[in-house]
Design a protein around this motif. Structure first.
Motif, PDB file in Angstrom:
ATOM      1  N   GLN A  28       0.834  -1.202   0.000  1.00 13.41           N
ATOM      2  CA  GLN A  28       0.000   0.000   0.000  1.00 13.41           C
ATOM      3  C   GLN A  28       0.868   1.250   0.000  1.00 13.41           C
ATOM      4  N   PHE A  29       0.357   2.282  -0.660  1.00 15.89           N
ATOM      5  CA  PHE A  29       1.056   3.555  -0.802  1.00 15.89           C
ATOM      6  C   PHE A  29       0.077   4.694  -0.529  1.00 15.89           C
ATOM      7  N   THR A  30       0.591   5.830  -0.116  1.00 16.16           N
ATOM      8  CA  THR A  30      -0.251   7.012   0.079  1.00 16.16           C
ATOM      9  C   THR A  30       0.428   8.216  -0.568  1.00 16.16           C
ATOM     10  N   PHE A  31      -0.392   9.107  -1.093  1.00 22.38           N
ATOM     11  CA  PHE A  31       0.116  10.344  -1.664  1.00 22.38           C
ATOM     12  C   PHE A  31      -1.006  11.370  -1.696  1.00 22.38           C
ATOM     13  N   GLU A  32      -0.624  12.628  -1.711  1.00 22.84           N
ATOM     14  CA  GLU A  32      -1.562  13.750  -1.707  1.00 22.84           C
ATOM     15  C   GLU A  32      -1.551  14.376  -3.097  1.00 22.84           C
ATOM     16  N   THR A  33      -2.732  14.522  -3.685  1.00 17.98           N
ATOM     17  CA  THR A  33      -2.820  15.116  -5.023  1.00 17.98           C
ATOM     18  C   THR A  33      -4.045  16.012  -5.110  1.00 17.98           C
ATOM     19  N   GLY A  34      -3.875  17.139  -5.779  1.00 13.33           N
ATOM     20  CA  GLY A  34      -4.985  18.030  -6.053  1.00 13.33           C
ATOM     21  C   GLY A  34      -5.443  17.843  -7.491  1.00 13.33           C
ATOM     22  N   HIS A  35      -6.713  18.139  -7.733  1.00 15.24           N
ATOM     23  CA  HIS A  35      -7.213  18.064  -9.102  1.00 15.24           C
ATOM     24  C   HIS A  35      -8.519  18.843  -9.205  1.00 15.24           C
ATOM     25  N   TYR A  65     -17.543  19.080 -14.966  1.00 12.24           N
ATOM     26  CA  TYR A  65     -18.326  18.284 -14.022  1.00 12.24           C
ATOM     27  C   TYR A  65     -19.445  19.138 -13.439  1.00 12.24           C
ATOM     28  N   ASP A  66     -20.568  18.513 -13.074  1.00 14.71           N
ATOM     29  CA  ASP A  66     -21.725  19.261 -12.592  1.00 14.71           C
ATOM     30  C   ASP A  66     -21.849  19.291 -11.065  1.00 14.71           C
ATOM     31  N   GLY A  67     -20.759  19.016 -10.373  1.00 15.79           N
ATOM     32  CA  GLY A  67     -20.783  19.037  -8.909  1.00 15.79           C
ATOM     33  C   GLY A  67     -19.579  19.772  -8.343  1.00 15.79           C
ATOM     34  N   LYS A  68     -19.376  19.621  -7.045  1.00 17.28           N
ATOM     35  CA  LYS A  68     -18.311  20.340  -6.343  1.00 17.28           C
ATOM     36  C   LYS A  68     -16.917  20.033  -6.882  1.00 17.28           C
ATOM     37  N   CYS A  69     -16.733  18.866  -7.443  1.00 20.26           N
ATOM     38  CA  CYS A  69     -15.399  18.468  -7.908  1.00 20.26           C
ATOM     39  C   CYS A  69     -14.923  19.234  -9.139  1.00 20.26           C
ATOM     40  N   LYS A  70     -15.765  20.151  -9.644  1.00 16.50           N
ATOM     41  CA  LYS A  70     -15.299  21.036 -10.717  1.00 16.50           C
ATOM     42  C   LYS A  70     -14.308  22.048 -10.148  1.00 16.50           C
ATOM     43  N   ASN A  71     -14.344  22.243  -8.825  1.00 13.36           N
ATOM     44  CA  ASN A  71     -13.420  23.160  -8.152  1.00 13.36           C
ATOM     45  C   ASN A  71     -12.113  22.438  -7.812  1.00 13.36           C
ATOM     46  N   VAL A  72     -11.027  23.174  -7.788  1.00 16.95           N
ATOM     47  CA  VAL A  72      -9.741  22.589  -7.409  1.00 16.95           C
ATOM     48  C   VAL A  72      -9.829  22.149  -5.949  1.00 16.95           C
ATOM     49  N   HIS A  73      -9.459  20.896  -5.712  1.00 18.00           N
ATOM     50  CA  HIS A  73      -9.480  20.317  -4.370  1.00 18.00           C
ATOM     51  C   HIS A  73      -8.467  19.179  -4.342  1.00 18.00           C
ATOM     52  N   GLY A  74      -8.267  18.586  -3.193  1.00 18.49           N
ATOM     53  CA  GLY A  74      -7.282  17.524  -3.086  1.00 18.49           C
ATOM     54  C   GLY A  74      -7.785  16.314  -2.335  1.00 18.49           C
ATOM     55  N   HIS A  75      -7.002  15.241  -2.475  1.00 18.69           N
ATOM     56  CA  HIS A  75      -7.325  13.983  -1.812  1.00 18.69           C
ATOM     57  C   HIS A  75      -6.059  13.384  -1.210  1.00 18.69           C
ATOM     58  N   SER A  76      -6.240  12.639  -0.140  1.00 19.23           N
ATOM     59  CA  SER A  76      -5.191  11.786   0.413  1.00 19.23           C
ATOM     60  C   SER A  76      -5.435  10.393  -0.166  1.00 19.23           C
ATOM     61  N   TYR A  77      -4.819  10.138  -1.313  1.00 20.16           N
ATOM     62  CA  TYR A  77      -5.037   8.877  -2.014  1.00 20.16           C
ATOM     63  C   TYR A  77      -4.323   7.730  -1.308  1.00 20.16           C
ATOM     64  N   LYS A  78      -4.956   6.563  -1.341  1.00 21.47           N
ATOM     65  CA  LYS A  78      -4.349   5.320  -0.881  1.00 21.47           C
ATOM     66  C   LYS A  78      -4.382   4.361  -2.059  1.00 21.47           C
ATOM     67  N   LEU A  79      -3.216   3.858  -2.432  1.00 20.57           N
ATOM     68  CA  LEU A  79      -3.107   2.951  -3.569  1.00 20.57           C
ATOM     69  C   LEU A  79      -2.633   1.589  -3.078  1.00 20.57           C
ATOM     70  N   SER A  80      -3.426   0.561  -3.332  1.00 22.64           N
ATOM     71  CA  SER A  80      -3.044  -0.816  -3.022  1.00 22.64           C
ATOM     72  C   SER A  80      -2.659  -1.502  -4.329  1.00 22.64           C
ATOM     73  N   VAL A  81      -1.437  -2.027  -4.363  1.00 19.22           N
ATOM     74  CA  VAL A  81      -0.900  -2.665  -5.557  1.00 19.22           C
ATOM     75  C   VAL A  81      -0.727  -4.155  -5.265  1.00 19.22           C
ATOM     76  N   THR A  82      -1.435  -4.996  -6.018  1.00 22.40           N
ATOM     77  CA  THR A  82      -1.340  -6.440  -5.829  1.00 22.40           C
ATOM     78  C   THR A  82      -0.739  -7.065  -7.081  1.00 22.40           C
ATOM     79  N   VAL A  83       0.326  -7.831  -6.876  1.00 26.33           N
ATOM     80  CA  VAL A  83       0.966  -8.557  -7.968  1.00 26.33           C
ATOM     81  C   VAL A  83       0.845 -10.046  -7.680  1.00 26.33           C
ATOM     82  N   ILE A  84       1.022 -10.845  -8.732  1.00 27.52           N
ATOM     83  CA  ILE A  84       0.911 -12.295  -8.590  1.00 27.52           C
ATOM     84  C   ILE A  84       2.082 -12.974  -9.292  1.00 27.52           C
ATOM     85  N   GLY A  85       2.563 -14.030  -8.669  1.00 24.57           N
ATOM     86  CA  GLY A  85       3.661 -14.808  -9.245  1.00 24.57           C
ATOM     87  C   GLY A  85       3.993 -15.974  -8.341  1.00 24.57           C
ATOM     88  N   LYS A  86       4.988 -16.722  -8.740  1.00 22.11           N
ATOM     89  CA  LYS A  86       5.427 -17.866  -7.956  1.00 22.11           C
ATOM     90  C   LYS A  86       6.620 -17.450  -7.090  1.00 22.11           C
TER      91      LYS A  86
END
Length: 149
Positions: A9-16, A21-42
């Protein structure tokens, strides 16, 4: 030997902002993103291999995701380059801000597709990207699964 999935898992802060868009997200705002990366192998079975028993070293996976996602998107503001937000982006860049202009609307859905391509390109041949989960808020996320694509 069985296929095993591992997740980091990873975390990062990004604005966008979502142009048109027809809602509040048309305004510049940010998120504390959490990214889970799953890989598969032997897991590695070579007795003398320094990574015996590992599918991939978590440190190696961390390096890939850090370079392709965290270092790029953390504390950046992202806009779709095909919108009038490019004017705002230029002003922010002129003031020293980290701005990324994307070929797509910067939704979690589109970002997770982009991340999947970037991470997949960097994985060793014997490791496959299984899934990504990009959490935008505590209750909202987008998921990408290799089996769906």
């Amino acid at each position: 030997m069985s296929n095993i999935r591992i997740t980091k898992q990873f975390t990062f802060e990004t604005g966008h902002a979502l142009y048109g868009y027809d809602g509040k997200c048309k305004n510049v705002h940010g998120h504390s993103y959490k990214l889970s990366v799953t890989v598969i192998g032997k897991p590695i079975t070579e007795i003398n291999h320094v990574k015996l028993g590992m599918v991939i070293d978590f440190g190696d996976l961390k390096k890939i995701v850090k370079e392709e996602v965290e270092d790029v998107f953390d504390h950046a503001t992202v806009f779709n380059k095909n919108t009038p937000h490019v004017e705002l982006a230029k002003e922010l860049q002129d003031r020293g801000h980290n701005v990324i202009l994307l070929d797509y609307q910067p939704t979690s859905e589109n970002m997770v597709i982009d991340f999947a391509k970037k991470i997949t390109a960097r994985l060793p041949q014997n490791i496959r990207l299984f899934s990504l989960k990009l959490q935008e808020t505590e209750t909202s996320y987008a998921e990408w699964y290799a089996s769906d694509n």
